[in-house]
Design a protein around this motif. Sequence first.
Motif, PDB file in Angstrom:
ATOM      1  N   ARG A  63      36.914  47.580  22.526  1.00 48.63           N
ATOM      2  CA  ARG A  63      35.540  47.962  22.770  1.00 48.63           C
ATOM      3  C   ARG A  63      34.687  46.972  22.002  1.00 48.63           C
ATOM      4  NH1 ARG A  63      34.129  53.534  20.919  1.00 48.63           N
ATOM      5  NH2 ARG A  63      35.973  53.512  19.634  1.00 48.63           N
ATOM      6  N   TYR A  64      33.622  46.539  22.592  1.00 46.38           N
ATOM      7  CA  TYR A  64      32.824  45.514  21.933  1.00 46.38           C
ATOM      8  C   TYR A  64      31.414  46.024  21.668  1.00 46.38           C
ATOM      9  CZ  TYR A  64      36.636  42.471  23.217  1.00 46.38           C
ATOM     10  OH  TYR A  64      37.867  41.921  23.334  1.00 46.38           O
ATOM     11  N   GLY A  65      30.892  45.634  20.543  1.00 48.66           N
ATOM     12  CA  GLY A  65      29.517  45.986  20.202  1.00 48.66           C
ATOM     13  C   GLY A  65      28.546  45.209  21.082  1.00 48.66           C
ATOM     14  N   ARG A  66      27.333  45.750  21.200  1.00 44.50           N
ATOM     15  CA  ARG A  66      26.329  45.133  22.060  1.00 44.50           C
ATOM     16  C   ARG A  66      26.027  43.704  21.609  1.00 44.50           C
ATOM     17  NH1 ARG A  66      20.733  44.938  22.132  1.00 44.50           N
ATOM     18  NH2 ARG A  66      19.872  44.760  24.220  1.00 44.50           N
ATOM     19  N   GLU A  67      25.893  43.522  20.298  1.00 44.56           N
ATOM     20  CA  GLU A  67      25.550  42.194  19.792  1.00 44.56           C
ATOM     21  C   GLU A  67      26.612  41.176  20.138  1.00 44.56           C
ATOM     22  OE1 GLU A  67      25.264  44.868  17.960  1.00 44.56           O
ATOM     23  OE2 GLU A  67      23.073  44.980  17.787  1.00 44.56           O
ATOM     24  N   PHE A  68      27.871  41.642  20.053  1.00 47.64           N
ATOM     25  CA  PHE A  68      28.950  40.699  20.342  1.00 47.64           C
ATOM     26  C   PHE A  68      28.879  40.268  21.800  1.00 47.64           C
ATOM     27  CE2 PHE A  68      33.238  39.711  21.789  1.00 47.64           C
ATOM     28  CZ  PHE A  68      33.515  38.639  20.947  1.00 47.64           C
ATOM     29  N   LEU A  69      28.638  41.232  22.686  1.00 44.14           N
ATOM     30  CA  LEU A  69      28.584  40.904  24.110  1.00 44.14           C
ATOM     31  C   LEU A  69      27.386  40.002  24.421  1.00 44.14           C
ATOM     32  CD1 LEU A  69      29.660  44.338  25.581  1.00 44.14           C
ATOM     33  CD2 LEU A  69      30.990  42.235  25.512  1.00 44.14           C
ATOM     34  N   LEU A  70      26.266  40.281  23.746  1.00 45.84           N
ATOM     35  CA  LEU A  70      25.077  39.460  23.987  1.00 45.84           C
ATOM     36  C   LEU A  70      25.319  38.001  23.628  1.00 45.84           C
ATOM     37  CD1 LEU A  70      22.077  41.699  22.863  1.00 45.84           C
ATOM     38  CD2 LEU A  70      22.651  40.905  25.160  1.00 45.84           C
ATOM     39  N   GLN A  71      26.179  37.797  22.631  1.00 49.35           N
ATOM     40  CA  GLN A  71      26.469  36.425  22.222  1.00 49.35           C
ATOM     41  C   GLN A  71      27.105  35.625  23.352  1.00 49.35           C
ATOM     42  OE1 GLN A  71      29.008  36.498  18.823  1.00 49.35           O
ATOM     43  NE2 GLN A  71      27.793  38.106  17.876  1.00 49.35           N
ATOM     44  N   LEU A  72      27.735  36.339  24.297  1.00 44.79           N
ATOM     45  CA  LEU A  72      28.489  35.639  25.341  1.00 44.79           C
ATOM     46  C   LEU A  72      27.619  35.225  26.529  1.00 44.79           C
ATOM     47  CD1 LEU A  72      31.617  37.966  25.352  1.00 44.79           C
ATOM     48  CD2 LEU A  72      31.313  35.833  24.126  1.00 44.79           C
ATOM     49  N   ARG A  73      26.345  35.625  26.535  1.00 48.88           N
ATOM     50  CA  ARG A  73      25.510  35.400  27.709  1.00 48.88           C
ATOM     51  C   ARG A  73      25.454  33.938  28.141  1.00 48.88           C
ATOM     52  NH1 ARG A  73      19.935  37.917  26.253  1.00 48.88           N
ATOM     53  NH2 ARG A  73      20.748  37.233  24.260  1.00 48.88           N
ATOM     54  N   TYR A  74      25.392  33.069  27.168  1.00 49.84           N
ATOM     55  CA  TYR A  74      25.226  31.658  27.517  1.00 49.84           C
ATOM     56  C   TYR A  74      26.480  30.843  27.207  1.00 49.84           C
ATOM     57  CZ  TYR A  74      20.535  33.435  27.761  1.00 49.84           C
ATOM     58  OH  TYR A  74      19.435  34.197  28.085  1.00 49.84           O
ATOM     59  N   SER A  75      27.584  31.505  27.059  1.00 57.77           N
ATOM     60  CA  SER A  75      28.825  30.776  26.802  1.00 57.77           C
ATOM     61  C   SER A  75      29.227  30.043  28.089  1.00 57.77           C
ATOM     62  CB  SER A  75      29.934  31.735  26.365  1.00 57.77           C
ATOM     63  OG  SER A  75      30.175  32.641  27.408  1.00 57.77           O
ATOM     64  N   ALA A  76      30.041  29.001  27.937  1.00 60.80           N
ATOM     65  CA  ALA A  76      30.403  28.169  29.088  1.00 60.80           C
ATOM     66  C   ALA A  76      30.967  28.982  30.257  1.00 60.80           C
ATOM     67  CB  ALA A  76      31.373  27.085  28.640  1.00 60.80           C
ATOM     68  N   PRO A  77      31.922  29.904  30.044  1.00 64.97           N
ATOM     69  CA  PRO A  77      32.448  30.658  31.189  1.00 64.97           C
ATOM     70  C   PRO A  77      31.374  31.474  31.886  1.00 64.97           C
ATOM     71  CG  PRO A  77      33.796  31.008  29.226  1.00 64.97           C
ATOM     72  CD  PRO A  77      32.606  30.238  28.802  1.00 64.97           C
ATOM     73  N   ALA A  78      30.403  32.007  31.114  1.00 61.90           N
ATOM     74  CA  ALA A  78      29.358  32.828  31.721  1.00 61.90           C
ATOM     75  C   ALA A  78      28.425  31.984  32.579  1.00 61.90           C
ATOM     76  CB  ALA A  78      28.562  33.548  30.641  1.00 61.90           C
ATOM     77  N   LEU A  79      28.288  30.704  32.267  1.00 58.96           N
ATOM     78  CA  LEU A  79      27.372  29.838  33.000  1.00 58.96           C
ATOM     79  C   LEU A  79      28.039  29.180  34.221  1.00 58.96           C
ATOM     80  CD1 LEU A  79      25.412  28.133  30.070  1.00 58.96           C
ATOM     81  CD2 LEU A  79      24.828  30.157  31.382  1.00 58.96           C
ATOM     82  N   GLN A  80      29.357  29.348  34.346  1.00 53.24           N
ATOM     83  CA  GLN A  80      30.071  28.732  35.459  1.00 53.24           C
ATOM     84  C   GLN A  80      29.825  29.502  36.755  1.00 53.24           C
ATOM     85  OE1 GLN A  80      34.280  28.464  34.890  1.00 53.24           O
ATOM     86  NE2 GLN A  80      34.045  26.334  34.210  1.00 53.24           N
ATOM     87  N   ARG A  81      29.560  28.778  37.816  1.00 50.31           N
ATOM     88  CA  ARG A  81      29.289  29.428  39.088  1.00 50.31           C
ATOM     89  C   ARG A  81      30.619  29.760  39.754  1.00 50.31           C
ATOM     90  NH1 ARG A  81      28.177  28.662  44.239  1.00 50.31           N
ATOM     91  NH2 ARG A  81      26.434  29.842  45.063  1.00 50.31           N
ATOM     92  N   PRO A  82      30.869  31.055  40.046  1.00 50.94           N
ATOM     93  CA  PRO A  82      32.135  31.396  40.708  1.00 50.94           C
ATOM     94  C   PRO A  82      32.268  30.643  42.035  1.00 50.94           C
ATOM     95  CG  PRO A  82      30.968  33.362  40.006  1.00 50.94           C
ATOM     96  CD  PRO A  82      30.041  32.210  39.792  1.00 50.94           C
ATOM     97  N   GLU A  83      33.492  30.178  42.285  1.00 48.20           N
ATOM     98  CA  GLU A  83      33.751  29.284  43.421  1.00 48.20           C
ATOM     99  C   GLU A  83      33.260  29.842  44.759  1.00 48.20           C
ATOM    100  OE1 GLU A  83      37.687  27.713  44.240  1.00 48.20           O
ATOM    101  OE2 GLU A  83      37.771  27.172  42.094  1.00 48.20           O
TER     102      GLU A  83
END
Length: 675
Positions: free
Chosen positions: A512-532
């Motif tokens: 289970r992840y805290g909100r802050e931890f998840l928010l950190q992932l918003r702009y991570s490389a995988p999150a910015l990748q456009r699904p094929e």
Amino acid sequence: MVGALLCYVLAPLAQLIRRITGPSIDEEDDAAERCSESLRVETDARPVAWVPLGKDQTALLQEWLHGGPGGESVEERGANVDAEIPPREAEEAAMTWQQAGDQQPAAAGWGDVEEPSVSAWHLSAPAWTPSSQGAKEGTPPPVWLPAAAQEAPSGWQPPSHQQHHQNASAIDWQFMSPHGTPQPVGGTMWHVPGALGMNEAPPNMLWQFQNEGNITTNSGQLTRTWENTTQRQGEDAGEGSPFEFTVMSYNILSQDLLETNCDLYSHCQPEFLKWEFRFQNIMQEFDTWDPDIMCLQEVQENHYHQQFQPALQLRGYECIYKRRTGIKTDGCAVCFKRDRFSLVSQHPVEYFRPIVETLNRDNVALLAVLRPAPPQTPDSGQDHPTLPDILVANTHLIFNPRRGDIKLTQLAVLLAEIQQLLQAAGGDAKPCPVILCGDLNSVPESPLYKLIRNGELYYYGMPTWKVSCQEDSSHQVCPRKLYGPLWPSLLRITDSCQYVGVCEKKTPGLLRYGREFLLQLRYSAPALQRPEHLELIAGVTDSIPEPPGDGSERYVSVPEPEDELFCKRSPTTIRHNLHLTSVYSHYQPDTGRPEVTTCSSGYGLTVDYIFYSAQPLPDKSGKGRRRYQDGALKLLGRLPLLSEHDVWMANGLPNALCSSDHLSLLARFGLQPCG
Ligand code: KL2
């Protein structure tokens, strides 16, 4: 010369300009602190009127009048705490109580602890004289009568029948022997001119420093004489307390801070602001009260190493010290008598955490676990009852009156550190009583105080200045407000002010992840990748989110924390499970006036405290104000504080004898054996 120019010409000019331009809301710490300084001075120039007690104040006062922190509650007697009592009635009630209970500490009250050589401290004041029987030579007066209205600060108006007590001419500070006979300490006495208006800077020639042994008149003395708190609670003092000890909390005013904020002390005679003079006086005060444990704040690092530590070591103390982080030169010291305690462990706490917005200031705390050393008696060694260790916490929270968000987060860290240490020191099996001392820069009616005392605070939407109530900033158009959670989960402190490991272990296998931890992932490389195979919709799925550039992207590379916070966060409320009550009642029982612990330029406030572990009683009122009875620590006595009026009668603080802008707080405890 340059210093004098700065202090007396440029600083007041700067204040005037600041007063005209008015404070802005969202300034950085130092700037905001300067704003509040101008507010303090404003109050100085226009003394606040005597205000009737508010609801909270009335409740505090009434509770205390009806038996102190461990006594019978107002609610139990069927009284309505919310009903305002007229000040006069409160005063009469207080006086009645005092006449019944006002006795000098009986020998029995102090058990087998050595009687301090001097246990009463008198400050003679011209404007106040004791009422009839109290005027007896050498007898500490039970009641103080006010003098002429123009001499009284804060707009206090004396009743007309008391106005004949106004003809004294000098304030004499003197130390008093335990039984009230004036005796000079070290043959030193200070004569301070009486009845200067609170804003008048005394001309040098009015002040004389005398180093001689004779004592002058005994009239009109303000007294700090040990108060026996067991008598008021109808208990037998000392019995069942094989180990008694005294604790002092004292903000001694660092010389660097004094010189940085010199305009706060423009009412003081410059001679009394010199460090060597102040150091001698502070040491004299230590010698007078001879506390077993001292929690000192604003101890300048060089003064600690070069002066305090060596001098106190010679007097039988062991000292530990924690300097503030950053560029400020002062910190907290804890000193204890080597023959009464041994140091089990020490824990310096730095509140500064660069990743937490509300922990970006340099304040500190110093925690110590002390093991009592019971007195060696001929039969010691056989069956000595085991005494618990005590946890002493000393802190100085941020001053800035507008940053209640920072104050609360600093306090949460402190409470979490205390609870962590309690766990390490034996857990629930052997509870270790806590004594929490310090300058909290918050007044007794404040939400921060209520959090400590009641164990819970609902803060949602509260303006940050309200947290400490040091000053009224209700005029602010857009005050900064508190919204939860107050600190991010990556601090690993729960809303119950406990470190995560203490409150809840990670459930194995469950992610289970805290909100802050998840928010950190918003702009991570995988999150910015456009699904094929994502369907292309113009303007919707063809854009790549831009990191906002507000710093939130800086966490992108933060790895998953080892033990991410899994405790549920509350957006509205914080709590703690330590049961703490205050040694002081915050109101003078005889006059009903607020006690003060600090009084520098403009006005007096209580901001310093000694809290101690007690046992909560069931709350029948449903009002949330906890009631306590003493537990392992029994409060046996305390050194009364003064009212703001008393302090101004001595020309404010620091003065000839009190060398800080704070008063010292002292409590005497009895420690009960375990089990
Ligand atoms: O009120 V104090 O005094 O608890 O004794 O704590 C702080 C203030 C101390 C440490 O920061 O320095 C004092 N106006 C008044 N006092 C100030 C200011 C200011 N602007 N800045 C610091 N202090």
